[in-house]
Design a protein around this motif. Structure first.
Motif, PDB file in Angstrom:
ATOM      1  N   VAL A 171      -8.008  -0.753 -52.524  1.00 35.30           N
ATOM      2  CA  VAL A 171      -9.260  -1.515 -52.527  1.00 35.30           C
ATOM      3  C   VAL A 171     -10.332  -0.777 -51.738  1.00 35.30           C
ATOM      4  CG1 VAL A 171     -10.357  -3.662 -51.731  1.00 35.30           C
ATOM      5  CG2 VAL A 171      -8.171  -3.758 -52.911  1.00 35.30           C
ATOM      6  N   PHE A 172      -9.987  -0.255 -50.585  1.00 32.68           N
ATOM      7  CA  PHE A 172     -10.937   0.505 -49.768  1.00 32.68           C
ATOM      8  C   PHE A 172     -11.432   1.738 -50.525  1.00 32.68           C
ATOM      9  CE2 PHE A 172     -11.881   3.762 -46.535  1.00 32.68           C
ATOM     10  CZ  PHE A 172     -12.906   3.110 -45.868  1.00 32.68           C
ATOM     11  N   GLY A 173     -10.529   2.445 -51.177  1.00 34.39           N
ATOM     12  CA  GLY A 173     -10.892   3.628 -51.963  1.00 34.39           C
ATOM     13  C   GLY A 173     -11.822   3.266 -53.116  1.00 34.39           C
ATOM     14  N   LEU A 174     -11.527   2.185 -53.832  1.00 32.86           N
ATOM     15  CA  LEU A 174     -12.370   1.750 -54.947  1.00 32.86           C
ATOM     16  C   LEU A 174     -13.760   1.331 -54.464  1.00 32.86           C
ATOM     17  CD1 LEU A 174      -9.813  -0.257 -57.129  1.00 32.86           C
ATOM     18  CD2 LEU A 174     -10.868   1.955 -57.651  1.00 32.86           C
ATOM     19  N   LEU A 175     -13.826   0.637 -53.367  1.00 36.37           N
ATOM     20  CA  LEU A 175     -15.123   0.234 -52.810  1.00 36.37           C
ATOM     21  C   LEU A 175     -15.929   1.459 -52.392  1.00 36.37           C
ATOM     22  CD1 LEU A 175     -14.253  -2.913 -50.665  1.00 36.37           C
ATOM     23  CD2 LEU A 175     -15.664  -2.810 -52.721  1.00 36.37           C
ATOM     24  N   THR A 176     -15.284   2.437 -51.792  1.00 38.58           N
ATOM     25  CA  THR A 176     -15.965   3.666 -51.383  1.00 38.58           C
ATOM     26  C   THR A 176     -16.529   4.396 -52.603  1.00 38.58           C
ATOM     27  OG1 THR A 176     -14.509   3.884 -49.468  1.00 38.58           O
ATOM     28  CG2 THR A 176     -15.705   5.863 -50.164  1.00 38.58           C
ATOM     29  N   VAL A 177     -15.731   4.529 -53.641  1.00 39.22           N
ATOM     30  CA  VAL A 177     -16.181   5.193 -54.864  1.00 39.22           C
ATOM     31  C   VAL A 177     -17.345   4.423 -55.483  1.00 39.22           C
ATOM     32  CG1 VAL A 177     -15.514   5.761 -57.245  1.00 39.22           C
ATOM     33  CG2 VAL A 177     -13.991   6.346 -55.356  1.00 39.22           C
ATOM     34  N   ALA A 178     -17.271   3.100 -55.509  1.00 34.24           N
ATOM     35  CA  ALA A 178     -18.345   2.274 -56.088  1.00 34.24           C
ATOM     36  C   ALA A 178     -19.639   2.437 -55.301  1.00 34.24           C
ATOM     37  CB  ALA A 178     -17.918   0.811 -56.125  1.00 34.24           C
ATOM     38  N   ILE A 179     -19.555   2.428 -53.991  1.00 34.05           N
ATOM     39  CA  ILE A 179     -20.755   2.556 -53.152  1.00 34.05           C
ATOM     40  C   ILE A 179     -21.391   3.934 -53.336  1.00 34.05           C
ATOM     41  CG2 ILE A 179     -21.536   2.737 -50.749  1.00 34.05           C
ATOM     42  CD1 ILE A 179     -19.526   0.448 -50.132  1.00 34.05           C
ATOM     43  N   VAL A 180     -20.582   4.974 -53.355  1.00 34.21           N
ATOM     44  CA  VAL A 180     -21.106   6.332 -53.543  1.00 34.21           C
ATOM     45  C   VAL A 180     -21.730   6.464 -54.937  1.00 34.21           C
ATOM     46  CG1 VAL A 180     -20.436   8.765 -53.766  1.00 34.21           C
ATOM     47  CG2 VAL A 180     -19.572   7.402 -51.855  1.00 34.21           C
ATOM     48  N   THR A 181     -21.092   5.919 -55.946  1.00 36.58           N
ATOM     49  CA  THR A 181     -21.619   5.986 -57.318  1.00 36.58           C
ATOM     50  C   THR A 181     -22.936   5.243 -57.435  1.00 36.58           C
ATOM     51  OG1 THR A 181     -19.378   6.145 -58.202  1.00 36.58           O
ATOM     52  CG2 THR A 181     -21.111   5.487 -59.743  1.00 36.58           C
ATOM     53  N   ILE A 182     -23.009   4.044 -56.905  1.00 37.38           N
ATOM     54  CA  ILE A 182     -24.257   3.257 -56.973  1.00 37.38           C
ATOM     55  C   ILE A 182     -25.361   3.965 -56.189  1.00 37.38           C
ATOM     56  CG2 ILE A 182     -25.342   1.097 -56.244  1.00 37.38           C
ATOM     57  CD1 ILE A 182     -22.641  -0.269 -56.931  1.00 37.38           C
ATOM     58  N   GLY A 183     -25.044   4.465 -55.018  1.00 35.51           N
ATOM     59  CA  GLY A 183     -26.046   5.192 -54.229  1.00 35.51           C
ATOM     60  C   GLY A 183     -26.555   6.426 -54.961  1.00 35.51           C
ATOM     61  N   GLY A 184     -25.669   7.159 -55.591  1.00 34.62           N
ATOM     62  CA  GLY A 184     -26.065   8.333 -56.357  1.00 34.62           C
ATOM     63  C   GLY A 184     -26.960   7.967 -57.531  1.00 34.62           C
TER      64      GLY A 184
END
Length: 145
Positions: A8-21
């Motif tokens: 869950v932590f990994g998925l949230l990190t990927v989602a935040i980085v993707t949205i920010g990008g």
């Protein structure tokens, strides 16, 4: 830490980085959506100042406009950020005023002296901003048909 928490932590990190990008990319792509076009430049009698009529076009969601700013007589106004905030702005009031150069309402600039500028605009133009002085220059407004 439990495995499911790591996932869950990994998925949230990927989602935040993707949205920010995506936000950064969209900001970069659409930052210059508004185009500034110089319509006319008229020097004061001594050449100390010049009045610049211009248009800022931000796409179909906004009405065509004409704006005026005063700059130093030797200033190059061709650059992207060369013009200061305008002291006069008008639009065509959804087509009521006739179209001038570059689709905004016609604006006529006439220096009466180095300290006095006359701006003429069509009587049906919708005035958005009309200040009485700019850069120490008194501004007179007149309408025409």
């Amino acid at each position: 830490m439990a495995t499911w928490k790591k996932v869950v932590f990994g998925l949230l990190t990927v989602a935040i980085v993707t949205i920010g990008g995506c936000v950064a990319l969209l900001d970069h792509l659409f930052a210059d959506m508004c185009a500034t076009t110089v319509i006319d430049q008229v020097a004061s009698p001594s050449g100390k100042f010049k009045a610049v009529a211009f248009q800022i076009d931000c796409g179909s969601a906004s009405d065509f406009n004409s704006q005026v700013a005063i700059v130093s007589g030797n200033k190059d106004v061709s650059g992207k950020d060369a013009l200061p905030k305008s002291f006069f702005a008008a639009d065509r009031d959804h087509g009521r005023a006739p179209e001038g150069k570059e689709h905004g309402p016609e604006v006529r600039l006439n220096w009466l002296s180095d300290s006095r500028l006359e701006i003429q605009h069509h009587e049906l133009a919708r005035i958005i901003r009309a200040e009485n002085t700019a850069k120490g220059v008194a501004v007179d407004y007149r309408t025409f048909r």
